[in-house]
Design an enzyme around this catalytic site. Structure first.
Site, PDB file in Angstrom:
ATOM      1  CE1 TYR A  62      -3.215  -2.850   0.197  1.00 47.68           C
ATOM      2  CE2 TYR A  62      -3.552  -2.393   2.530  1.00 47.68           C
ATOM      3  CZ  TYR A  62      -3.851  -3.129   1.393  1.00 47.68           C
ATOM      4  OH  TYR A  62      -4.789  -4.136   1.462  1.00 47.68           O
ATOM      5  CB  SER A 207     -14.139  -3.113  -0.764  1.00 44.75           C
ATOM      6  OG  SER A 207     -12.875  -2.776  -1.260  1.00 44.75           O
TER       7      SER A 207
END
Length: 318
Positions: A62, A207
Protein backbone atom coordinates in the site's frame (compact mmCIF):
# COMPACT_ATOMS: atom_id res chain seq x y z
CA UNK A 1 -17.12 0.81 25.70
CA UNK A 2 -15.36 -0.80 22.75
CA UNK A 3 -17.23 -3.54 20.88
CA UNK A 4 -14.76 -6.36 20.33
CA UNK A 5 -14.53 -9.58 18.35
CA UNK A 6 -12.03 -12.43 18.40
CA UNK A 7 -9.84 -13.20 15.41
CA UNK A 8 -11.13 -16.73 15.10
CA UNK A 9 -9.60 -19.21 17.53
CA UNK A 10 -6.54 -17.02 18.09
CA UNK A 11 -5.91 -15.08 21.28
CA UNK A 12 -6.11 -11.75 19.46
CA UNK A 13 -9.17 -9.62 20.17
CA UNK A 14 -9.94 -6.58 18.00
CA UNK A 15 -12.55 -3.86 17.79
CA UNK A 16 -15.67 -5.06 15.95
CA UNK A 17 -14.99 -2.43 13.29
CA UNK A 18 -11.55 -1.75 11.91
CA UNK A 19 -9.93 0.80 9.63
CA UNK A 20 -8.45 -0.08 6.26
CA UNK A 21 -5.52 2.27 5.66
CA UNK A 22 -4.60 1.19 2.14
CA UNK A 23 -5.30 4.71 0.82
CA UNK A 24 -2.80 6.25 3.24
CA UNK A 25 0.09 7.16 0.96
CA UNK A 26 -1.92 6.47 -2.20
CA UNK A 27 -1.00 8.72 -5.13
CA UNK A 28 -4.49 8.89 -6.53
CA UNK A 29 -4.26 6.04 -9.05
CA UNK A 30 -7.26 4.24 -7.59
CA UNK A 31 -9.39 7.34 -7.42
CA UNK A 32 -9.11 8.15 -3.73
CA UNK A 33 -7.21 11.31 -4.54
CA UNK A 34 -4.36 13.06 -2.81
CA UNK A 35 -6.43 15.81 -1.19
CA UNK A 36 -5.45 14.90 2.36
CA UNK A 37 -2.50 15.58 4.61
CA UNK A 38 -0.61 13.92 7.43
CA UNK A 39 -2.75 16.03 9.76
CA UNK A 40 -5.88 14.54 8.16
CA UNK A 41 -4.56 11.01 8.67
CA UNK A 42 -3.66 11.71 12.27
CA UNK A 43 -7.14 13.12 12.75
CA UNK A 44 -8.68 9.93 11.35
CA UNK A 45 -6.46 7.84 13.61
CA UNK A 46 -7.33 9.81 16.75
CA UNK A 47 -11.05 9.95 15.95
CA UNK A 48 -11.09 6.19 15.43
CA UNK A 49 -9.44 5.53 18.80
CA UNK A 50 -11.77 8.02 20.50
CA UNK A 51 -14.71 6.00 19.17
CA UNK A 52 -13.26 2.66 20.29
CA UNK A 53 -12.04 1.59 16.84
CA UNK A 54 -8.52 0.30 17.50
CA UNK A 55 -7.90 -2.22 14.69
CA UNK A 56 -5.90 -0.94 11.69
CA UNK A 57 -5.16 -2.97 8.55
CA UNK A 58 -2.30 -2.15 6.18
CA UNK A 59 0.08 -3.99 3.81
CA UNK A 60 3.60 -3.68 2.44
CA UNK A 61 2.39 -2.79 -1.05
CA UNK A 62 0.00 0.00 0.00
CA UNK A 63 1.55 3.23 -1.18
CA UNK A 64 4.79 1.28 -1.76
CA UNK A 65 5.28 1.03 2.00
CA UNK A 66 4.01 4.52 2.84
CA UNK A 67 0.83 3.22 4.46
CA UNK A 68 2.87 1.21 6.98
CA UNK A 69 5.16 4.17 7.62
CA UNK A 70 2.26 6.56 8.26
CA UNK A 71 0.43 4.08 10.48
CA UNK A 72 3.63 3.45 12.41
CA UNK A 73 4.08 7.18 13.06
CA UNK A 74 0.55 7.42 14.41
CA UNK A 75 0.90 4.37 16.63
CA UNK A 76 4.24 5.42 18.11
CA UNK A 77 2.80 8.81 19.08
CA UNK A 78 -0.12 7.14 20.90
CA UNK A 79 -0.28 5.65 24.40
CA UNK A 80 -3.58 3.81 23.92
CA UNK A 81 -3.45 0.18 22.72
CA UNK A 82 -3.70 -0.36 18.96
CA UNK A 83 -4.01 -3.63 17.02
CA UNK A 84 -2.07 -3.77 13.75
CA UNK A 85 -2.59 -6.08 10.79
CA UNK A 86 -0.32 -6.16 7.74
CA UNK A 87 0.27 -8.43 4.75
CA UNK A 88 2.96 -10.18 2.73
CA UNK A 89 2.56 -9.92 -1.04
CA UNK A 90 3.58 -13.21 -2.73
CA UNK A 91 4.57 -11.42 -5.92
CA UNK A 92 5.65 -13.48 -8.96
CA UNK A 93 9.35 -12.68 -8.51
CA UNK A 94 9.30 -14.03 -4.97
CA UNK A 95 10.25 -17.63 -5.61
CA UNK A 96 11.04 -18.73 -2.06
CA UNK A 97 8.88 -18.68 1.05
CA UNK A 98 11.99 -17.34 2.81
CA UNK A 99 11.17 -14.02 1.14
CA UNK A 100 8.34 -13.79 3.64
CA UNK A 101 10.87 -13.45 6.48
CA UNK A 102 12.56 -10.51 4.78
CA UNK A 103 9.26 -8.82 4.00
CA UNK A 104 8.03 -9.28 7.56
CA UNK A 105 11.22 -7.72 8.93
CA UNK A 106 10.86 -4.79 6.54
CA UNK A 107 7.24 -4.26 7.58
CA UNK A 108 8.25 -4.30 11.24
CA UNK A 109 10.88 -1.63 10.51
CA UNK A 110 8.42 0.58 8.63
CA UNK A 111 5.85 0.23 11.41
CA UNK A 112 8.46 0.72 14.11
CA UNK A 113 7.20 -2.35 15.96
CA UNK A 114 8.77 -5.53 17.31
CA UNK A 115 5.61 -7.56 16.67
CA UNK A 116 2.60 -7.44 14.31
CA UNK A 117 -0.71 -8.61 15.79
CA UNK A 118 -2.01 -10.17 12.57
CA UNK A 119 0.17 -11.00 9.57
CA UNK A 120 -1.59 -12.15 6.41
CA UNK A 121 -0.76 -13.63 3.01
CA UNK A 122 -2.19 -10.99 0.69
CA UNK A 123 -3.45 -13.33 -2.05
CA UNK A 124 -2.98 -16.97 -3.08
CA UNK A 125 -1.95 -16.38 -6.68
CA UNK A 126 1.78 -17.14 -6.73
CA UNK A 127 4.36 -19.85 -7.36
CA UNK A 128 4.70 -20.34 -3.60
CA UNK A 129 2.88 -23.28 -2.02
CA UNK A 130 0.38 -22.46 0.70
CA UNK A 131 1.92 -25.11 2.93
CA UNK A 132 5.41 -23.61 2.62
CA UNK A 133 4.09 -20.16 3.45
CA UNK A 134 2.26 -21.47 6.51
CA UNK A 135 5.46 -23.17 7.70
CA UNK A 136 7.28 -19.82 7.68
CA UNK A 137 4.31 -18.07 9.29
CA UNK A 138 4.40 -20.62 12.11
CA UNK A 139 8.12 -19.97 12.57
CA UNK A 140 7.39 -16.24 12.82
CA UNK A 141 4.80 -16.90 15.53
CA UNK A 142 7.35 -18.98 17.47
CA UNK A 143 9.92 -16.20 17.07
CA UNK A 144 7.45 -13.70 18.52
CA UNK A 145 7.34 -11.52 15.40
CA UNK A 146 3.61 -12.06 14.85
CA UNK A 147 0.75 -12.99 17.16
CA UNK A 148 -1.74 -14.43 14.70
CA UNK A 149 -1.73 -15.80 11.15
CA UNK A 150 -4.24 -14.76 8.51
CA UNK A 151 -4.83 -15.00 4.78
CA UNK A 152 -6.56 -12.78 2.25
CA UNK A 153 -8.58 -13.52 -0.89
CA UNK A 154 -8.41 -17.28 -0.23
CA UNK A 155 -11.18 -19.57 -1.47
CA UNK A 156 -12.56 -22.43 0.62
CA UNK A 157 -10.06 -25.05 -0.54
CA UNK A 158 -7.11 -22.69 -0.01
CA UNK A 159 -8.40 -21.75 3.44
CA UNK A 160 -8.64 -25.39 4.43
CA UNK A 161 -5.11 -26.08 3.25
CA UNK A 162 -3.77 -23.17 5.30
CA UNK A 163 -5.83 -24.22 8.33
CA UNK A 164 -4.65 -27.84 8.11
CA UNK A 165 -0.99 -26.90 7.76
CA UNK A 166 -1.04 -24.49 10.71
CA UNK A 167 -2.73 -27.16 12.84
CA UNK A 168 0.54 -29.11 12.68
CA UNK A 169 2.00 -26.39 14.87
CA UNK A 170 -1.12 -26.01 17.05
CA UNK A 171 -1.63 -22.55 15.53
CA UNK A 172 -5.13 -21.53 14.39
CA UNK A 173 -5.87 -19.78 11.13
CA UNK A 174 -7.14 -16.50 12.56
CA UNK A 175 -8.75 -14.80 9.57
CA UNK A 176 -9.49 -14.58 5.88
CA UNK A 177 -9.77 -11.06 4.46
CA UNK A 178 -12.10 -10.85 1.47
CA UNK A 179 -14.21 -8.26 -0.32
CA UNK A 180 -17.70 -8.27 1.20
CA UNK A 181 -20.48 -5.72 1.02
CA UNK A 182 -24.11 -5.32 0.02
CA UNK A 183 -22.81 -4.88 -3.54
CA UNK A 184 -20.48 -7.87 -3.38
CA UNK A 185 -21.98 -10.76 -1.44
CA UNK A 186 -19.66 -13.32 -3.02
CA UNK A 187 -18.54 -14.85 0.33
CA UNK A 188 -22.12 -16.00 0.86
CA UNK A 189 -22.24 -17.67 -2.54
CA UNK A 190 -18.80 -19.28 -2.82
CA UNK A 191 -18.81 -20.94 0.60
CA UNK A 192 -16.16 -18.75 2.23
CA UNK A 193 -18.52 -17.40 4.90
CA UNK A 194 -19.74 -20.89 5.80
CA UNK A 195 -16.16 -22.21 5.86
CA UNK A 196 -15.18 -19.41 8.23
CA UNK A 197 -18.00 -20.49 10.52
CA UNK A 198 -17.00 -24.15 10.35
CA UNK A 199 -13.30 -23.50 10.96
CA UNK A 200 -13.78 -20.66 13.48
CA UNK A 201 -11.98 -18.16 11.27
CA UNK A 202 -12.78 -14.44 11.34
CA UNK A 203 -13.91 -12.88 8.07
CA UNK A 204 -12.33 -9.46 7.66
CA UNK A 205 -14.49 -7.58 5.15
CA UNK A 206 -12.56 -5.15 2.98
CA UNK A 207 -14.31 -2.64 0.69
CA UNK A 208 -17.42 -2.89 2.92
CA UNK A 209 -18.74 0.33 1.36
CA UNK A 210 -17.97 -0.89 -2.18
CA UNK A 211 -15.28 1.76 -2.74
CA UNK A 212 -17.70 4.58 -1.97
CA UNK A 213 -20.74 3.33 -3.87
CA UNK A 214 -22.54 2.61 -0.57
CA UNK A 215 -22.11 6.15 0.75
CA UNK A 216 -24.36 9.20 0.69
CA UNK A 217 -22.45 10.80 -2.19
CA UNK A 218 -23.63 8.09 -4.62
CA UNK A 219 -27.17 7.86 -3.22
CA UNK A 220 -28.71 10.02 -5.95
CA UNK A 221 -29.58 12.86 -3.57
CA UNK A 222 -26.73 15.04 -4.75
CA UNK A 223 -24.69 15.57 -7.94
CA UNK A 224 -22.35 12.69 -8.75
CA UNK A 225 -18.91 13.57 -7.42
CA UNK A 226 -16.05 14.19 -9.81
CA UNK A 227 -14.30 10.91 -10.57
CA UNK A 228 -10.56 10.36 -10.70
CA UNK A 229 -8.12 7.49 -11.14
CA UNK A 230 -9.53 4.08 -12.04
CA UNK A 231 -13.06 5.17 -11.14
CA UNK A 232 -13.26 7.12 -14.39
CA UNK A 233 -13.26 3.90 -16.43
CA UNK A 234 -15.13 1.53 -14.11
CA UNK A 235 -18.70 0.88 -15.35
CA UNK A 236 -20.29 0.86 -11.90
CA UNK A 237 -19.54 4.60 -11.53
CA UNK A 238 -21.15 5.57 -14.82
CA UNK A 239 -24.79 6.76 -14.92
CA UNK A 240 -26.14 3.35 -15.99
CA UNK A 241 -24.26 1.61 -13.19
CA UNK A 242 -25.37 4.13 -10.60
CA UNK A 243 -29.01 3.80 -11.66
CA UNK A 244 -28.84 0.05 -11.06
CA UNK A 245 -28.04 0.52 -7.39
CA UNK A 246 -30.68 3.14 -6.64
CA UNK A 247 -33.27 0.59 -5.36
CA UNK A 248 -30.70 -0.56 -2.81
CA UNK A 249 -29.91 3.04 -1.90
CA UNK A 250 -33.62 3.71 -1.46
CA UNK A 251 -33.90 0.92 1.10
CA UNK A 252 -30.71 2.03 2.84
CA UNK A 253 -31.99 5.59 3.11
CA UNK A 254 -35.37 4.51 4.51
CA UNK A 255 -33.72 2.34 7.17
CA UNK A 256 -31.16 5.05 7.92
CA UNK A 257 -33.90 7.60 8.58
CA UNK A 258 -35.64 5.27 11.04
CA UNK A 259 -32.44 4.92 13.07
CA UNK A 260 -31.19 8.49 12.56
CA UNK A 261 -28.12 7.05 10.87
CA UNK A 262 -26.43 7.48 7.49
CA UNK A 263 -26.51 5.20 4.46
CA UNK A 264 -22.93 4.06 5.08
CA UNK A 265 -23.58 3.34 8.75
CA UNK A 266 -26.49 1.08 7.80
CA UNK A 267 -24.38 -0.68 5.14
CA UNK A 268 -21.66 -1.36 7.72
CA UNK A 269 -24.15 -2.45 10.36
CA UNK A 270 -25.60 -4.98 7.92
CA UNK A 271 -22.21 -6.72 7.91
CA UNK A 272 -21.81 -6.45 11.68
CA UNK A 273 -25.26 -7.95 12.15
CA UNK A 274 -24.72 -10.80 9.68
CA UNK A 275 -22.39 -12.74 11.96
CA UNK A 276 -20.17 -12.03 14.96
CA UNK A 277 -17.15 -13.36 13.05
CA UNK A 278 -17.36 -10.57 10.45
CA UNK A 279 -15.12 -7.53 10.99
CA UNK A 280 -15.59 -4.72 8.42
CA UNK A 281 -12.60 -2.45 7.73
CA UNK A 282 -13.81 0.69 5.91
CA UNK A 283 -11.24 3.26 4.91
CA UNK A 284 -10.84 6.62 6.64
CA UNK A 285 -8.52 9.47 5.65
CA UNK A 286 -9.90 12.23 7.87
CA UNK A 287 -11.78 12.85 11.09
CA UNK A 288 -15.18 13.07 9.40
CA UNK A 289 -14.89 9.69 7.69
CA UNK A 290 -13.57 7.99 10.83
CA UNK A 291 -16.36 9.42 12.97
CA UNK A 292 -18.97 8.46 10.39
CA UNK A 293 -17.70 4.87 10.19
CA UNK A 294 -17.74 4.51 13.97
CA UNK A 295 -21.44 5.43 13.92
CA UNK A 296 -22.11 1.88 12.71
CA UNK A 297 -21.31 0.63 16.23
CA UNK A 298 -23.51 0.54 19.32
CA UNK A 299 -26.77 -0.50 17.69
CA UNK A 300 -28.17 -3.27 15.50
CA UNK A 301 -30.52 -3.63 12.56
CA UNK A 302 -33.63 -5.67 13.20
CA UNK A 303 -34.08 -9.08 11.59
CA UNK A 304 -36.76 -7.59 9.35
CA UNK A 305 -34.42 -4.80 8.20
CA UNK A 306 -31.65 -7.28 7.47
CA UNK A 307 -34.11 -9.36 5.44
CA UNK A 308 -35.15 -6.27 3.46
CA UNK A 309 -31.54 -5.47 2.62
CA UNK A 310 -30.90 -9.11 1.74
CA UNK A 311 -33.78 -9.08 -0.73
CA UNK A 312 -32.91 -5.81 -2.46
CA UNK A 313 -29.24 -6.85 -2.80
CA UNK A 314 -29.94 -10.47 -3.82
CA UNK A 315 -28.53 -9.86 -7.31
CA UNK A 316 -25.08 -9.41 -5.77
CA UNK A 317 -24.95 -12.90 -4.22
CA UNK A 318 -22.71 -14.32 -6.92
Amino acid sequence: MTETRKLGASQVEVSALGVGVWAWGDKGYWGYGTDYSLADIRGAFQASLDAGVTFFDTAEIYGNGQSEILLGKCVRAETRPVTIASKFAPLPFRLSSKDLRTSLDNSLKRLGQSQIDLYQIHWPYSLLKIEDLMDVMAQAVTAGKIKAVGVSNYNVEQMRRAHTRLARYSIPLASNQVSFSLLKRTPEANGVLNACRQLNVALIAYSPLAQGLLTEKFSGDQPTPKLSGMRRIQPQYRPVGLRKIQPLHGTLKAIARSHEKTVEQVALNWLLSKDDLIIPIPGAKNTRQATSNAGALGWRLSEEEIARLDRVSAAYVK
